[in-house]
Design an enzyme around this catalytic site. Structure first.
Site, PDB file in Angstrom:
ATOM      1  CG  ASP A 236     -25.784   6.281  52.765  1.00 41.92           C
ATOM      2  OD1 ASP A 236     -24.939   5.573  52.181  1.00 41.92           O
ATOM      3  OD2 ASP A 236     -25.981   7.464  52.464  1.00 41.92           O
ATOM      4  CG  HIS A 259     -27.623   3.364  49.804  1.00 38.22           C
ATOM      5  ND1 HIS A 259     -27.232   4.677  49.693  1.00 38.22           N
ATOM      6  CD2 HIS A 259     -28.977   3.383  49.835  1.00 38.22           C
ATOM      7  CE1 HIS A 259     -28.310   5.462  49.663  1.00 38.22           C
ATOM      8  NE2 HIS A 259     -29.373   4.688  49.736  1.00 38.22           N
TER       9      HIS A 259
END
Length: 414
Positions: A236, A259
């Site tokens: 993430d 991310h």
């Protein structure tokens, strides 16, 4: 007679000198004792360190002794051992400064049954401590695989539930976290919440790129924070910066997979969010699904302002530069709303590298509160392997450029 008097005076002077030296030595020894540290070794409080027996209570006892010490204290987790810990809260205030030196490994249970509904959001939490240092070069292992398998983001047939953050700092001031490995967290790896004057440095944070919600460093409601010299590889956000973060400096961070570095999401559930004074400098991103971004929900209020992303290298990055005021991470479509978190005074400067997205710059701003004073300066983003030309998309964004900007910024669209 005169000679005898001189000898007597000499003897007295020498005696006085010896007494002075003795007094000085005693005072120095006394001062050293006053400033020396008390060391509390985890094994001395019943810990087995075999990775199988529960060492939670041993750590709690050692912490209580260190925290109650009137002298600066060191709590030592010995090298070469693995200490199994169930959910634990280490609380202050402490009488003096405490250094938690993790040379060995702290490992989480492999079963989710070790958590109850009351503590499911956290594994190790340290709260209410001033002058805390956490260091040692050891490892904090969240054993997250069983949590990832049962996540709704891995299996959409499952209901979405909370998972623990590996290491949480709550209401800690003058905090230093340096030289640690945090691996395979159940969800977020490190969370800094309601803290002031924080330094995070030389952290290695690692989880598979497929692991859900495993943000590397999460910062919220905290001020005067520095993050430097960290390597973050997760599933993430490498860093997520949320409401209440002010005066944050991020330097020399390597990110990927993951991310990217995100400010937000802000304003969810019609909430107010305030973020300011954020500088992200000298960062490298490799193979991330986003580069640097600001994301806000419709319906929120507040502001995100005074933000600089500069001196950034991107390699094979998707969506390199993003402002998204229409963010929606929901199974149901998000309804249009009349308010938004205001975004202003944002600089993207000296950013170069390659992308797999044609839209290298995407400024998607709200109809209700357009992004204002957005600066694009010295940007060079090209398609990976020269597969075409990069483009930009803009909606309700008030921007200006400086120097050479590739792709060429677009005209604002309504």
């Amino acid at each position: 007679m005169a000679s005898s008097v001189r000898v007597t005076k000499l003897v007295l002077s020498m005696a006085a000198l010896v007494m002075l030296l003795l007094c000085s030595t005693t005072a120095a020894t006394s001062n050293a004792k006053e400033t020396q540290q008390n060391v509390f070794i985890l094994d001395n409080y019943g810990a087995r360190g075999d990775g199988q027996h529960d060492d939670t209570q041993a750590l709690a006892k050692a912490w209580n002794m260190a925290c109650s010490s009137s002298r600066p204290a060191v709590l030592l987790v010995p090298k070469g051992k693995s200490y199994l810990l169930k959910p634990i809260a280490l609380s202050g205030p402490c009488k003096s400064t405490v250094t938690l030196t993790v040379e060995g490994t702290l490992v989480a249970p492999a079963s989710r049954s070790a958590w109850s509904e009351d503590n499911i959001s956290r594994w190790i939490v340290i709260q209410g401590v001033t002058g805390l240092t956490v260091t040692g070069g050891g490892t904090i292992n969240g054993n997250g695989d069983i949590w990832w398998k049962n996540s709704c983001k891995t299996n959409k047939a499952l209901s979405c539930t909370t998972a623990p953050t590996a290491l949480t700092f709550h209401r800690c001031n003058n905090l230093k976290v340096d030289n640690l490995k945090i691996v395979n967290s159940q969800q977020m790896h490190v969370s800094v919440e309601d803290c002031t004057n924080v330094q995070l440095a030389r952290l290695s944070i690692t989880a598979p790129g497929t692991s859900p919600n495993t943000d590397g460093i999460h910062i919220t409601r905290s001020t005067v924070v520095q993050v430097r010299d960290c390597v973050i590889k997760t599933g993430d956000d490498c860093m997520s910066i949320e409401d209440g973060t002010h005066n944050l400096l991020v330097t020399k961070v390597v990110c990927g997979p993951g991310h990217g570095i995100s400010i937000g999401s802000l304003g969810d559930d019609n909430s107010r969010a305030e973020v300011s004074g954020i500088t992200v400098d000298s960062v490298q991103l490799y193979g991330t699904t986003n580069g640097v971004r600001i994301k806000t929900w419709q319906g929120g209020s507040g502001y995100a302002k005074g933000i600089t992303f500069q001196n950034i290298i991107m390699d094979n990055v998707q969506n390199p530069i993003i402002i998204d005021q229409n963010y929606c991470d929901s199974a149901k479509p998000c309804m249009k709303q009349e308010s938004a978190v205001e975004i202003s005074n944002v600089v993207f400067k000296n950013i170069r590298g390659t992308t797999i997205s044609k839209d290298a710059i995407n400024l998607s701003c709200s109809n209700q509160a357009s992004c204002t004073n957005i600066v694009l300066e010295n940007i060079d983003l090209k398609m990976e392997r020269n597969q075409g030309e990069t483009e930009s998309t803009c909606q309700n964004a008030q921007w200006r450029k400086s120097g050479t900007v590739v792709p060429q910024p677009c005209e604002a669209k309504n």
